[in-house]
Design an enzyme around this catalytic site. Structure first.
Site, PDB file in Angstrom:
ATOM      1  N   HIS A 124      53.621  28.116  77.727  1.00 30.42           N
ATOM      2  CA  HIS A 124      53.429  27.077  78.685  1.00 30.42           C
ATOM      3  C   HIS A 124      52.595  26.537  78.556  1.00 30.42           C
ATOM      4  O   HIS A 124      51.556  27.072  78.102  1.00 30.42           O
ATOM      5  CB  HIS A 124      53.136  27.302  80.767  1.00 30.42           C
ATOM      6  CG  HIS A 124      53.879  26.290  80.780  1.00 30.42           C
ATOM      7  ND1 HIS A 124      52.660  25.395  81.607  1.00 30.42           N
ATOM      8  CD2 HIS A 124      54.483  25.695  81.812  1.00 30.42           C
ATOM      9  CE1 HIS A 124      52.834  24.093  82.447  1.00 30.42           C
ATOM     10  NE2 HIS A 124      54.398  24.334  82.144  1.00 30.42           N
ATOM     11  N   ASP A 201      52.145  35.881  83.015  1.00 31.53           N
ATOM     12  CA  ASP A 201      52.128  34.375  83.465  1.00 31.53           C
ATOM     13  C   ASP A 201      54.174  34.876  84.303  1.00 31.53           C
ATOM     14  O   ASP A 201      54.729  34.602  83.774  1.00 31.53           O
ATOM     15  CB  ASP A 201      52.200  33.405  82.245  1.00 31.53           C
ATOM     16  CG  ASP A 201      52.966  32.194  82.700  1.00 31.53           C
ATOM     17  OD1 ASP A 201      53.633  32.344  84.587  1.00 31.53           O
ATOM     18  OD2 ASP A 201      53.421  31.532  82.809  1.00 31.53           O
ATOM     19  N   GLN A 204      58.012  32.030  86.125  1.00 34.57           N
ATOM     20  CA  GLN A 204      59.402  31.660  86.260  1.00 34.57           C
ATOM     21  C   GLN A 204      60.587  32.801  86.800  1.00 34.57           C
ATOM     22  O   GLN A 204      61.362  33.275  86.550  1.00 34.57           O
ATOM     23  CB  GLN A 204      59.673  31.088  84.850  1.00 34.57           C
ATOM     24  CG  GLN A 204      59.403  29.834  84.562  1.00 34.57           C
ATOM     25  CD  GLN A 204      59.973  28.655  85.247  1.00 34.57           C
ATOM     26  OE1 GLN A 204      60.824  28.915  86.133  1.00 34.57           O
ATOM     27  NE2 GLN A 204      59.652  27.627  84.953  1.00 34.57           N
ATOM     28  N   LYS A 227      57.680  26.970  92.384  1.00 36.16           N
ATOM     29  CA  LYS A 227      59.054  27.823  92.186  1.00 36.16           C
ATOM     30  C   LYS A 227      59.815  28.694  93.316  1.00 36.16           C
ATOM     31  O   LYS A 227      60.573  29.556  91.734  1.00 36.16           O
ATOM     32  CB  LYS A 227      58.534  27.770  90.607  1.00 36.16           C
ATOM     33  CG  LYS A 227      57.998  26.602  89.966  1.00 36.16           C
ATOM     34  CD  LYS A 227      57.633  27.029  88.255  1.00 36.16           C
ATOM     35  CE  LYS A 227      56.999  26.149  87.238  1.00 36.16           C
ATOM     36  NZ  LYS A 227      57.022  25.218  87.420  1.00 36.16           N
ATOM     37  N   CYS A 367      56.466  21.040  78.735  1.00 35.97           N
ATOM     38  CA  CYS A 367      55.315  21.983  78.685  1.00 35.97           C
ATOM     39  C   CYS A 367      54.763  23.177  77.617  1.00 35.97           C
ATOM     40  O   CYS A 367      54.666  23.811  77.311  1.00 35.97           O
ATOM     41  CB  CYS A 367      54.531  21.972  79.567  1.00 35.97           C
ATOM     42  SG  CYS A 367      54.058  20.672  81.145  1.00 35.97           S
TER      43      CYS A 367
HETATM   44  N1  PMP Z   1      53.743  29.586  83.356  1.00 34.90           N
HETATM   45  C1  PMP Z   1      54.704  28.464  83.721  1.00 34.90           C
HETATM   46  C2  PMP Z   1      55.789  29.844  82.617  1.00 34.90           C
HETATM   47  C3  PMP Z   1      55.878  27.541  83.817  1.00 34.90           C
HETATM   48  O1  PMP Z   1      56.820  27.084  83.791  1.00 34.90           O
HETATM   49  C4  PMP Z   1      54.882  26.771  84.783  1.00 34.90           C
HETATM   50  C5  PMP Z   1      55.368  25.750  85.181  1.00 34.90           C
HETATM   51  N2  PMP Z   1      56.084  24.686  84.422  1.00 34.90           N
HETATM   52  C6  PMP Z   1      53.553  28.033  85.144  1.00 34.90           C
HETATM   53  C7  PMP Z   1      53.281  28.307  83.936  1.00 34.90           C
HETATM   54  C8  PMP Z   1      52.221  26.594  85.834  1.00 34.90           C
HETATM   55  O2  PMP Z   1      52.262  26.459  86.970  1.00 34.90           O
HETATM   56  P1  PMP Z   1      51.906  25.196  87.835  1.00 34.90           P
HETATM   57  O3  PMP Z   1      52.410  23.361  87.067  1.00 34.90           O
HETATM   58  O4  PMP Z   1      52.591  25.400  89.364  1.00 34.90           O
HETATM   59  O5  PMP Z   1      50.202  25.793  87.657  1.00 34.90           O
END
Ligand code: PMP
Length: 422
Positions: A124, A201, A204, A227, A367
């Site tokens: 991401h 990270d 997910q 999430k 993203c």
């Molecule tokens: N890492 C991953 C794999 C994500 O899916 C996301 C959110 N789409 C993030 C990081 C970032 O999370 P946040 O927007 O809640 O900071």
């Protein structure tokens, strides 16, 4: 474990009783944000109505109660992650801030020109850009683990990238765009063998399976509350104590100090050192309620339910002529990404047409622009699952997508017929 009653679970989510464009809501965007059950909404409401005060400073009872609730939330997080101690669990705004915290504090203190950070193609932007920023500032370099066409990390390539110059490896446990579940235990072990640290990270992952940071031996682990059936604006950075103790602080301000004079400031011990200013107290309370809620259902049971739905979604969607699924890894979490190639239909159109039918999915690059480049597409349509989804949701999605494709095909045929001479 007993099969989960998704209808009973679904009934606990007030928003899922609402309608969109007059149709019952089918919510398939949990990878972006999960919805919140009554238990979480009530816990946050209860905090605001009965217990709210600024924490850590008041001698009065209300402030002490709020402080206890905030610190109890930290205990809940520590238990949830199986951290060795609560002080290793820091509250942040979310996964993004957690990664930025590590990149800017650990990175600034430890990276030199020529040092290397390893990321994967599946990351991401929030696990790419902070590292680019610190690499730019320190002269460190970024190396990227390639993936195969199924969306799986190539472990042999990863091993080749590791070297005595590697300082840190940062990868996700689950890809938000494709659903690939990465072999993070192995990735961490290999990083350690090369003398590097590993940041995972888990944005997910945490809502879909059990997390044990000590069993993984992760040096840093990050996730977001929104999430995990919790509120937005709250997340966690787990870090091993010896690393967090050694890193410089992130932001300066109140609560993170021991003693301040205009000449010199000494910093508070963990976890306060990294929590400058008044934190998101209600968010922490909501996150703790969300953790208690998923634990009451059982993460293994949630994961099994989502796997059933994932199999069904994969089967139904791949049966649609002209639909190509992106991401066919052997181990996947509840994410299905696809493109429509015959006839070609823009993913944005698919999303907009599904919306008119009350179906919420996400379209775009998720993203993950470097990943889209690798897949050779600008965007995908993505359905992502939560514990409240049912086989019926999947059938409504698949039926609607098939319908959209049929209409487009008829229109294409009509156009071709009109162009035929005579
Ligand atoms: N890492 C991953 C794999 C994500 O899916 C996301 C959110 N789409 C993030 C990081 C970032 O999370 P946040 O927007 O809640 O900071």
């Amino acid at each position: 474990h007993a099969i989960l009653d998704a209808y009973a679970v679904r009934a606990q989510f007030p928003i899922l009783r609402s309608k969109a464009h007059g149709r019952p809501l089918v919510y398939l965007d949990s990878a972006a944000s999960t919805q919140q059950p009554e238990a979480v909404i009530a816990a946050v409401g209860d905090y605001h109505r009965q217990h709210h005060a600024n924490i850590h400073r008041g001698v009065y009872q209300l402030s002490q109660t709020a402080t206890r609730m905030y610190e109890d939330a930290r205990l809940t997080v520590a238990r949830f992650l199986n951290a060795a101690e609560p002080a290793e669990c820091l509250f942040t705004r979310g996964a993004t801030e957690s990664i930025n915290l590590v990149a800017s504090t650990w990175g600034a203190a430890n990276l030199k020109p020529g040092d290397e950070i390893i990321l994967s193609t599946l990351e991401h932007h929030s696990n790419i850009v902070p590292w680019q920023m610190v690499a730019h500032a320190t002269g460190a370099r970024i190396k990227v683990i390639p993936i195969d066409d199924a969306g799986e990390i190539l472990l042999d390539e990863y091993r080749r990238l590791l070297s005595p110059r590697t300082r840190l490896v940062a990868v996700n446990q689950v890809s938000n765009a494709l659903g690939t579940v990465n072999p993070v235990s192995e990735i961490i072990a290999e990083a350690h063998a090369a003398g590097a640290l590993a940041l995972i990270d888990g944005a997910q992952w945490v809502a879909h399976g059990v997390t044990d940071v000590q069993a993984l031996d992760a040096d840093f682990y990050v996730f977001s509350g929104h999430k995990l059936y919790g509120p937005t604006g709250i997340g966690v950075l787990y870090g091993k104590r010896h690393l967090l103790d050694a890193m410089p602080p992130y932001q300066g301000g109140g609560d993170m100090i021991e003693r301040v004079t205009f000449e010199e400031t000494t910093y508070a011990p963990l976890p306060s050192k990294y929590e400058a200013g008044t934190p998101n107290i209600a968010g922490a309370v909501g996150l703790a309620a969300a953790i208690a809620w998923v634990e009451s259902l059982g993460l293994a049971r949630i994961g099994a339910h989502e796997q059933t739905l994932l199999r069904h979604a994969t089967e139904r969607l791949s049966a649609i002529h002209g639909l190509e699924i992106k991401g066919t890894a052997r181990r996947k979490s509840g994410v299905v990404s696809w493109v429509l190639v015959d006839p070609p239909i823009a993913t944005l159109d698919v999303g907009a047409q599904l919306d008119l039918r009350g179906i919420c999915i996400r379209t775009g690059h998720h993203c993950c622009q470097p990943l889209m480049d690798r897949l050779g597409v600008a965007s995908t349509a993505r359905a992502s699952l939560g514990v409240y989804n049912t086989l019926e949701d999947i059938d409504r999605l698949a039926g609607a997508v098939a319908d959209i494709v049929d209409h487009a095909r008829q229109k294409t045929r009509a156009t071709v017929a009109n162009l035929e001479p005579g």
